[in-house]
Design an enzyme around this catalytic site. Structure first.
Site, PDB file in Angstrom:
ATOM      1  N   ALA A   1      -2.190  11.105  -9.371  1.00  0.00           N
ATOM      2  CA  ALA A   1      -1.388  10.334 -10.321  1.00  0.00           C
ATOM      3  C   ALA A   1      -0.371   9.462  -9.599  1.00  0.00           C
ATOM      4  O   ALA A   1       0.690   9.159 -10.138  1.00  0.00           O
ATOM      5  CB  ALA A   1      -0.681  11.279 -11.294  1.00  0.00           C
TER       6      ALA A   1
ATOM      7  N   THR B   1       0.838  -1.194   0.000  1.00  0.00           N
ATOM      8  CA  THR B   1       0.000   0.000   0.000  1.00  0.00           C
ATOM      9  C   THR B   1       0.877   1.250   0.000  1.00  0.00           C
ATOM     10  O   THR B   1       2.101   1.170  -0.128  1.00  0.00           O
ATOM     11  CB  THR B   1      -0.987  -0.028   1.194  1.00  0.00           C
ATOM     12  OG1 THR B   1      -1.939   1.018   1.023  1.00  0.00           O
ATOM     13  CG2 THR B   1      -0.269   0.119   2.524  1.00  0.00           C
TER      14      THR B   1
ATOM     15  N   GLU C   1       2.097  -7.556 -17.599  1.00  0.00           N
ATOM     16  CA  GLU C   1       2.285  -6.488 -18.581  1.00  0.00           C
ATOM     17  C   GLU C   1       1.740  -5.169 -18.056  1.00  0.00           C
ATOM     18  O   GLU C   1       2.318  -4.110 -18.285  1.00  0.00           O
ATOM     19  CB  GLU C   1       1.597  -6.855 -19.897  1.00  0.00           C
ATOM     20  CG  GLU C   1       2.268  -7.987 -20.660  1.00  0.00           C
ATOM     21  CD  GLU C   1       1.608  -8.225 -22.004  1.00  0.00           C
ATOM     22  OE1 GLU C   1       0.805  -7.364 -22.443  1.00  0.00           O
ATOM     23  OE2 GLU C   1       1.883  -9.272 -22.611  1.00  0.00           O
TER      24      GLU C   1
ATOM     25  N   LYS D   1       4.113   1.473  -3.533  1.00  0.00           N
ATOM     26  CA  LYS D   1       3.730   0.785  -4.761  1.00  0.00           C
ATOM     27  C   LYS D   1       4.750   0.950  -5.881  1.00  0.00           C
ATOM     28  O   LYS D   1       5.044  -0.004  -6.611  1.00  0.00           O
ATOM     29  CB  LYS D   1       2.339   1.249  -5.206  1.00  0.00           C
ATOM     30  CG  LYS D   1       1.252   0.847  -4.225  1.00  0.00           C
ATOM     31  CD  LYS D   1      -0.130   1.326  -4.648  1.00  0.00           C
ATOM     32  CE  LYS D   1      -1.162   0.949  -3.582  1.00  0.00           C
ATOM     33  NZ  LYS D   1      -2.530   1.383  -3.978  1.00  0.00           N
TER      34      LYS D   1
END
Length: 242
Positions: free
Chosen positions: A114, A48, A64, A52
């Protein structure tokens, strides 16, 4: 939410397994992972905030999707002990959207955030057929990197956004804004309309100020708990090798 929720799901699949929470500082992540990897009964790692992106480097191989995003939220062992990673946040978010009656296909979407989850959600929205995706983040470099990565996919219009939700069908908060009392809203609330769908990744509080504001204006919504339920299912399938 992961320790209890994923433990319950693994045991429901007949696995003698438990997820144990670990509080790890960013500077200690690589050393912690190396130590944990020595435990022969450690079969997976769930990641978390804020790990990440950094956890991508822990993986010998990835899906992928994770390779494109360069971040992961779940890892499982290869037979030789190395780690294989994937990112389930985006797929889980889109699955929860659809469950709440909003298919992103053909929709104009505004995403604030983002980071790891936000990047995954952005990618999933693009792959799910969104017509237009605007991304806003206070970190302009991080936002720019994500936009620049998504544009060459040539799946939909991807652009730099703002906190103004006007003109969008879907508005999504993928930031921590709303976790603490007094946090500002990620969007200008007076720009929300009943025709919009609002989503948030935060699980506590269960109903964030953004979701409350959206519901007050008649929007259909989904919460972080809705997202987590679908992400949990994906993580469990991944950990079990399905």
């Amino acid at each position: 939410k992961s320790p209890a929720g994923v433990t319950e799901a693994l045991q429901a699949h007949g696995r003698d397994a438990v997820v144990v929470p670990a509080h790890v500082a960013p500077a200690d992540l690589a050393v912690w992972a190396a130590g944990v990897s020595l435990g022969r009964n450690v079969d997976g790692i769930i990641v978390t905030v804020p790990h990440k992106f950094a956890s991508f480097a822990l993986c010998a191989t990835t899906s992928e999707r994770a390779a494109f995003l360069r971040n992961v939220n779940v890892l499982r062992r290869h037979s030789d002990g190395r780690w294989h990673g994937d990112m389930c946040d985006g797929l889980g978010f889109v699955a929860a959207m659809r469950e709440k009656g909003c298919d992103p296909q053909g929709k104009a979407c505004l995403l604030v955030g983002a980071g790891g989850a936000g990047s995954a959600i952005a990618h999933a929205l693009v792959m799910a057929g969104a017509k237009r995706l605007a991304i806003h983040d206070e970190d302009s470099a991080r936002r720019g990197t994500l936009v620049d990565r998504l544009v060459p996919l040539d799946r939909c219009a991807v652009e730099h956004g703002s906190a103004d939700p006007g003109g969008f069908d879907v508005v999504i908060n993928a930031t921590p804004m709303g976790m603490k009392p007094g946090d500002p809203l990620p969007f200008a609330a007076d720009g929300l309309t009943a025709a919009m769908f609002g989503g948030c990744v935060i699980t506590a509080p269960a109903v964030t100020p953004l979701i409350s504001a959206a519901r007050a204006r008649g929007c259909a919504t989904m919460t972080g708990a809705d997202m987590f339920a679908r992400v949990r299912d994906l993580m469990v399938d991944f950990l079990l090798g399905h």
